[in-house]
Design a protein around this motif. Structure first.
Motif, PDB file in Angstrom:
ATOM      1  N   ARG A   1      21.115 -13.694   2.558  1.00 26.91           N
ATOM      2  CA  ARG A   1      19.676 -13.527   2.603  1.00 26.91           C
ATOM      3  C   ARG A   1      19.110 -14.061   3.914  1.00 26.91           C
ATOM      4  O   ARG A   1      19.322 -15.234   4.231  1.00 26.91           O
ATOM      5  CB  ARG A   1      19.072 -14.280   1.430  1.00 26.91           C
ATOM      6  CG  ARG A   1      17.913 -13.592   0.798  1.00 26.91           C
ATOM      7  CD  ARG A   1      17.686 -14.065  -0.615  1.00 26.91           C
ATOM      8  NE  ARG A   1      17.935 -12.997  -1.580  1.00 26.91           N
ATOM      9  CZ  ARG A   1      17.204 -11.904  -1.670  1.00 26.91           C
ATOM     10  NH1 ARG A   1      16.189 -11.703  -0.852  1.00 26.91           N
ATOM     11  NH2 ARG A   1      17.480 -10.973  -2.557  1.00 26.91           N
ATOM     12  N   VAL A   2      18.406 -13.235   4.658  1.00 27.91           N
ATOM     13  CA  VAL A   2      17.821 -13.693   5.916  1.00 27.91           C
ATOM     14  C   VAL A   2      16.636 -14.598   5.611  1.00 27.91           C
ATOM     15  O   VAL A   2      15.773 -14.253   4.810  1.00 27.91           O
ATOM     16  CB  VAL A   2      17.361 -12.499   6.784  1.00 27.91           C
ATOM     17  CG1 VAL A   2      16.646 -12.998   8.029  1.00 27.91           C
ATOM     18  CG2 VAL A   2      18.552 -11.637   7.154  1.00 27.91           C
ATOM     19  N   LYS A   3      16.623 -15.786   6.216  1.00 25.92           N
ATOM     20  CA  LYS A   3      15.520 -16.718   5.976  1.00 25.92           C
ATOM     21  C   LYS A   3      14.455 -16.584   7.051  1.00 25.92           C
ATOM     22  O   LYS A   3      13.280 -16.553   6.756  1.00 25.92           O
ATOM     23  CB  LYS A   3      16.038 -18.151   5.936  1.00 25.92           C
ATOM     24  CG  LYS A   3      17.002 -18.369   4.786  1.00 25.92           C
ATOM     25  CD  LYS A   3      17.425 -19.805   4.728  1.00 25.92           C
ATOM     26  CE  LYS A   3      17.092 -20.406   3.372  1.00 25.92           C
ATOM     27  NZ  LYS A   3      17.551 -21.810   3.334  1.00 25.92           N
ATOM     28  N   CYS A   4      14.891 -16.539   8.293  1.00 24.46           N
ATOM     29  CA  CYS A   4      13.933 -16.272   9.357  1.00 24.46           C
ATOM     30  C   CYS A   4      14.679 -15.768  10.590  1.00 24.46           C
ATOM     31  O   CYS A   4      15.895 -15.904  10.690  1.00 24.46           O
ATOM     32  CB  CYS A   4      13.096 -17.510   9.687  1.00 24.46           C
ATOM     33  SG  CYS A   4      14.018 -18.783  10.508  1.00 24.46           S
ATOM     34  N   VAL A   5      13.919 -15.166  11.485  1.00 23.40           N
ATOM     35  CA  VAL A   5      14.508 -14.658  12.713  1.00 23.40           C
ATOM     36  C   VAL A   5      13.886 -15.417  13.871  1.00 23.40           C
ATOM     37  O   VAL A   5      12.660 -15.438  14.013  1.00 23.40           O
ATOM     38  CB  VAL A   5      14.256 -13.138  12.859  1.00 23.40           C
ATOM     39  CG1 VAL A   5      14.906 -12.618  14.124  1.00 23.40           C
ATOM     40  CG2 VAL A   5      14.776 -12.383  11.647  1.00 23.40           C
ATOM     41  N   GLU A   6      14.704 -16.097  14.651  1.00 21.74           N
ATOM     42  CA  GLU A   6      14.206 -16.769  15.852  1.00 21.74           C
ATOM     43  C   GLU A   6      14.450 -15.867  17.045  1.00 21.74           C
ATOM     44  O   GLU A   6      15.073 -14.818  16.913  1.00 21.74           O
ATOM     45  CB  GLU A   6      14.904 -18.124  16.005  1.00 21.74           C
ATOM     46  CG  GLU A   6      14.448 -19.086  14.922  1.00 21.74           C
ATOM     47  CD  GLU A   6      15.157 -20.426  14.960  1.00 21.74           C
ATOM     48  OE1 GLU A   6      15.920 -20.660  15.922  1.00 21.74           O
ATOM     49  OE2 GLU A   6      14.945 -21.210  14.039  1.00 21.74           O
ATOM     50  N   ALA A   7      13.960 -16.288  18.220  1.00 22.43           N
ATOM     51  CA  ALA A   7      13.995 -15.402  19.382  1.00 22.43           C
ATOM     52  C   ALA A   7      15.415 -14.980  19.735  1.00 22.43           C
ATOM     53  O   ALA A   7      15.635 -13.904  20.280  1.00 22.43           O
ATOM     54  CB  ALA A   7      13.331 -16.079  20.566  1.00 22.43           C
TER      55      ALA A   7
END
Ligand code: FAD
Ligand code: MG
Ligand code: MG
Ligand code: MG
Ligand code: MG
Length: 551
Positions: free
Chosen positions: A266-272
């Protein structure tokens, strides 16, 4: 000027008087179509040009051949081969096109509020009146409320594909630039796909093919070993809407191709520069992980456009589905004035609430027998009538009602030889649950557009012959045309020099033959001869000279 917001109302078009055919059509009922995608174009290709005064409203001035879009991201196909100007299609039916977005529908006044931004930053708003309205606005990418999606690429429009292509080639050049560290090279050449549906899978396969077939000829060979392709999938399988065999085949194929498939993640967040996700390990414990990326594609499904939400919210009594506009089996928006508003394609779903419909029908039986529906006992003969009625109203129920007698005995729990209220309810619920909702595919949108185009032609004929009281008092759609039935023609996905094909439990996987089958199926679905010719040229060029590596 008029309507609730006192905006100008568009009464005539620039070219209404241009020729005899246009003059005639401008006196006909106004048919307005929102959208220029699969549903809209299929309708335009099937409606009789002389029966309606047709207007297409869409911010996108072209039709997009979406099934081939993943191929355009790495130069296997050219962008121009995948699009068709909407004006060219509209011109063949003496119709009109307005490049703008529909913002709101005033159902009581039969007006569409339309907006377009102008170059000076201002907005032009006006009303377009309609007699019949077809909503075919499609869907938009789903964000699932994840943070950092501004760093991601999407794949829904031609602009999206162009941005991806630019980024792929820019990253390759950055990786070759003197001074780029090994770690940085690896990151630039790491491609992360969030979502294991057909779009994500095909994009991964296209990327992989490109790196294998063209990269080594044109870029330093060293780069090949640094490239990685990852698919992050929240469920246990990729292509999980397909047959199990297909999803396993795709898994195996990708394993051999060393495409990294991360399931139950599960993707939690996307950083740069990295994707943070949690993945369940063998014991079912979630572990936090991260993947550095040079390009991250977000393709985890679709959600409603604003206008779609607004339309559904206009009829709170009738619209209960949160994920689409609900229509009846004639594709009319539930709750809207009968025969005025239709919805097709991704933005819509057909309600198959058999139970509700049948209880209406049962009331007449009960009334005849001087009792209530709850106390009424249905005989076998009556059940047969009911089944016939269900099949007529909901043709997609046919396959679940083949053995009418077996169903009767199976659900007659007390062996009374009749079906009581609770027995019948259980039976109908059982059928309802088997009828799956329609898939959000080009195949479905295309069939619905075709259906409406043909029906509208029939309806125009009927207006000439039906008596006035029939038009006013009866359900004209039901009188002159059959309900919509979806015919599933199978699903296809490209998994890298092979295609997988799923048709009602038959699955087909294969090498070159499947690839050509896959291509020919889409050739046949393709819209015009021009598109076919362009696609063919692209494949030929690629076969002879390799992919075009300029953005
Ligand atoms: P669309 O084709 O999306 O058209 C919607 C139109 O409405 C657009 O022109 C849009 O500009 C316009 N619009 C949006 N908002 C407004 C507004 N407010 N007012 C007016 N107009 C508006 N399906 C398959 O069957 N097979 C495949 O292989 C396949 N591959 C795909 C690959 C990709 C990359 C993608 C993105 C989709 C794929 N699909 C495939 C799905 C398919 O493209 C959609 O199901 C199909 O486009 C739905 O058709 P539609 O007419 O409902 O919407
Ligand atoms: Mg459309
Ligand atoms: Mg489309
Ligand atoms: Mg639609
Ligand atoms: Mg009984």
């Amino acid at each position: 000027i008029g309507g609730p917001k006192n905006l100008p109302i568009l009464e005539s078009y620039l070219d209404d008087e241009e020729c005899e055919a246009k003059k005639i059509s401008s006196s006909k009922p106004r048919l307005v179509i929102l959208g220029s995608g699969w549903g809209a174009v299929a309708l335009l290709k099937n409606v009789n040009p002389n029966d309606y005064h047709i207007t297409v409203i869409s911010p996108r001035n072209h039709f997009l051949f979406t099934p081939m879009l993943p191929s355009a991201t790495v130069g296997t196909l050219e962008f121009r081969s995948l699009v068709e100007p909407i004006r060219r299609i509209v011109a063949t039916i003496n119709g009109h096109y307005i490049e703008a977005s529909a913002e709101k529908i005033e159902f009581n006044d039969r007006l569409i509020e339309v907006k377009q931004g102008l170059p000076d930053g201002s907005i032009r708003a006006f009303y377009v009146p309609y007699d019949k309205l077809v909503v075919a606005v499609g869907s938009q990418s789903n964000t699932h409320g994840v943070d950092g999606l501004e760093h991601c690429n999407f794949l829904k429009t031609i602009e999206d594909a162009r941005l991806i292509r630019e980024k792929v080639f820019r990253n390759l050049e950055l990786a070759c630039l003197p001074g780029t560290s090994e770690e940085e090279r690896k990151r630039l050449l790491s491609f992360v796909v969030c979502g294991g549906g057909p779009t994500g899978v095909e994009f991964a396969a296209e990327l992989y093919d490109f790196f294998n077939e063209d990269l080594c000829n044109t870029y330093p060979k060293l780069l090949r070993n640094l490239v990685s392709v990852h698919i992050v999938q929240s469920q246990g399988h990729i292509l999980n809407t397909y047959d199990e065999k297909i999803s396993e085949y795709a898994h195996e194929r990708f394993k051999n191709d060393s495409i990294d498939v991360l399931t139950n993640a599960r993707v939690k967040c996307v950083e740069a520069d990295r994707v943070i996700f949690s993945q369940k390990n063998a014991e079912g414990v979630a572990e936090n992980k991260e993947l550095p990326y040079g390009l991250c594609l977000w393709s985890t499904g679709v959600t409603l456009c604003d206008i779609t939400k607004d339309i559904a919210a206009s009829f709170p009594q009738s619209q209960h589905n949160r994920r689409a506009i609900e229509t009846d089996t004639h594709l009319r928006v539930l709750g809207a004035p009968l025969g005025e508003v239709y919805a097709i394609g991704d933005c819509s779903t057909v309600r198959t609430n058999i139970t509700e419909h049948i209880f209406e029908f049962l009331k007449t039986y009960a009334m005849k027998a001087n009792t209530t529906v709850e106390k009424f006992e249905i005989t076998f003969q009556q059940w047969r009538d009911i089944a016939t009625n269900i099949k007529r109203r909901f043709p997609q129920a046919n396959e679940h009602l083949r053995r009418v007698d077996t169903l009767f005995t199976e659900f007659d729990e007390d062996h009374s030889g009749t079906l009581g209220f609770s027995e019948l309810t259980a039976l109908l619920k059982n059928i309802d649950s088997k009828m799956t909702s329609l898939p959000a595919t080009a195949q479905r949108a295309n069939q619905q557009g075709q259906y409406l185009g043909r029906k509208f032609t029939k309806l125009a004929r009927a207006q000439e012959t039906l008596a006035m009281d029939e038009i006013v008092n009866k359900d004209v759609d039901d009188l002159v045309y059959k309900p919509f039935v979806y015919h599933h023609l199978g699903s296809l996905a490209y998994v890298g020099n092979a295609a997988v094909f799923d048709f009602n439990g038959y699955s087909l996987v294969g090498g070159l033959v499947a690839v050509y089958l896959w291509r020919s199926v889409y050739f046949a679905q393709s819209v015009s001869f021009r598109t076919r010719a362009l696609l063919f040229m692209d494949w030929l060029t690629r076969g002879l000279f390799g992919r075009d590596i300029t953005p």
